[in-house]
Design an enzyme around this catalytic site. Structure first.
Site, mmCIF file in Angstrom:
data_model
loop_
_atom_site.group_PDB
_atom_site.id
_atom_site.type_symbol
_atom_site.label_atom_id
_atom_site.label_comp_id
_atom_site.label_asym_id
_atom_site.label_seq_id
_atom_site.Cartn_x
_atom_site.Cartn_y
_atom_site.Cartn_z
ATOM 1 N N ARG A 7 24.278 28.487 35.714
ATOM 2 C CA ARG A 7 25.449 29.365 35.690
ATOM 3 C C ARG A 7 25.741 29.763 37.132
ATOM 4 N NH1 ARG A 7 26.187 35.535 33.464
ATOM 5 N NH2 ARG A 7 28.414 35.631 33.938
ATOM 6 N N HIS A 8 27.008 29.738 37.514
ATOM 7 C CA HIS A 8 27.422 30.080 38.883
ATOM 8 C C HIS A 8 26.909 31.458 39.301
ATOM 9 C CE1 HIS A 8 30.302 33.088 37.535
ATOM 10 N NE2 HIS A 8 30.615 32.251 36.565
ATOM 11 N N TRP A 13 34.316 40.129 39.711
ATOM 12 C CA TRP A 13 34.688 40.365 38.309
ATOM 13 C C TRP A 13 33.451 40.432 37.422
ATOM 14 C CZ3 TRP A 13 39.719 37.840 36.074
ATOM 15 C CH2 TRP A 13 40.829 38.325 36.772
ATOM 16 N N ASN A 14 32.423 39.620 37.693
ATOM 17 C CA ASN A 14 31.165 39.751 36.939
ATOM 18 C C ASN A 14 30.631 41.168 37.098
ATOM 19 O OD1 ASN A 14 29.959 36.491 37.911
ATOM 20 N ND2 ASN A 14 30.772 37.050 35.916
ATOM 21 N N GLY A 21 37.036 33.858 32.420
ATOM 22 C CA GLY A 21 37.642 32.691 31.797
ATOM 23 C C GLY A 21 37.959 31.645 32.840
ATOM 24 N N ARG A 59 34.178 29.469 41.946
ATOM 25 C CA ARG A 59 32.864 30.121 41.876
ATOM 26 C C ARG A 59 31.762 29.114 41.563
ATOM 27 N NH1 ARG A 59 36.117 31.848 37.578
ATOM 28 N NH2 ARG A 59 35.267 31.664 35.459
ATOM 29 N N GLU A 84 34.833 27.168 32.288
ATOM 30 C CA GLU A 84 34.629 28.292 31.374
ATOM 31 C C GLU A 84 35.653 28.248 30.250
ATOM 32 O OE1 GLU A 84 32.955 30.196 29.667
ATOM 33 O OE2 GLU A 84 32.313 31.755 31.084
#
Length: 195
Positions: A7-8, A13-14, A21, A59, A84
């Site tokens: 996973r990146h 935003w995370n 999305g 990302r 995503e």
């Protein structure tokens, strides 16, 4: 054949709890640092990797560039099938914002998001394709939490349901008709380096 599913790294935003999305949100400095840590870890582990492929979203692509650079392996053309989930109207919103607008069951509404089934189908299509094209290669795949969670459901049903951490590493091995998980959702490289 080994596939390392990653996973990146972390984005702003995370950190804010917003659904990304397919919005093209870049890594933040912490996400870059996480990618460096995983690259270092992979340099010191017994597995050797032949190349890296990403979803094409910045990302994931930057995460892939950092890791591939550390390992001295090629970064091949991105594959949109490992992007995503498209979340439609929900992208950019926090849990509080989504629930305020549509209620707790917002995910059951038709808001332009891809279904679990659609995600699983494109995940399985990607896996079948790379198996056919690169049967003797060990491949690092940089993708996204929602996509990877649905790929694991498609491959393993309900065996793996833990939330995937940023820069988590899962290693699966092809044997006959199955993908055996050798490592799942491991973030040891981050935990060891927490300040």
């Amino acid at each position: 054949m080994l596939v390392g599913l990653i996973r990146h790294g972390l984005t702003d935003w995370n950190a804010a709890g917003k659904i990304q999305g397919q919005s093209d949100i870049p890594l933040n400095d912490e996400g870059r640092r996480q990618a460096e840590m995983l690259g270092e870890r992979l340099l010191n582990e017994p597995y050797s990797w032949d190349f890296c492929i990403t979803s094409g979203l910045s990302r994931a692509e930057e995460t892939g560039k950092i890791i591939a650079g550390k390992l001295g392996i090629p970064l091949i053309e991105p594959d949109e099938r490992i992007r995503e989930r498209a979340y439609g109207q929900v992208e950019g919103m926090t849990a509080l914002e989504r629930e305020a607008k549509w209620g707790k069951d917002w995910n059951l509404l038709e808001l332009g998001q891809e279904t679990d089934e659609q995600l699983q189908l494109r995940g399985l299509a990607f896996m079948e394709d790379i198996t056919a094209r690169y049967p003797d290669s060990n491949i690092l795949v940089i993708s996204h939490g929602g996509f990877l969670a649905q790929l694991y459901v498609a491959l393993y049903k309900d065996k793996y349901t833990e939330r995937l951490g940023n820069l988590s590493l899962t290693i699966i091995e092809k044997s006959e008709q199955e993908w055996n998980a050798l490592l799942y959702n491991c973030t040891r490289h981050i935990l060891q380096n927490q300040r």
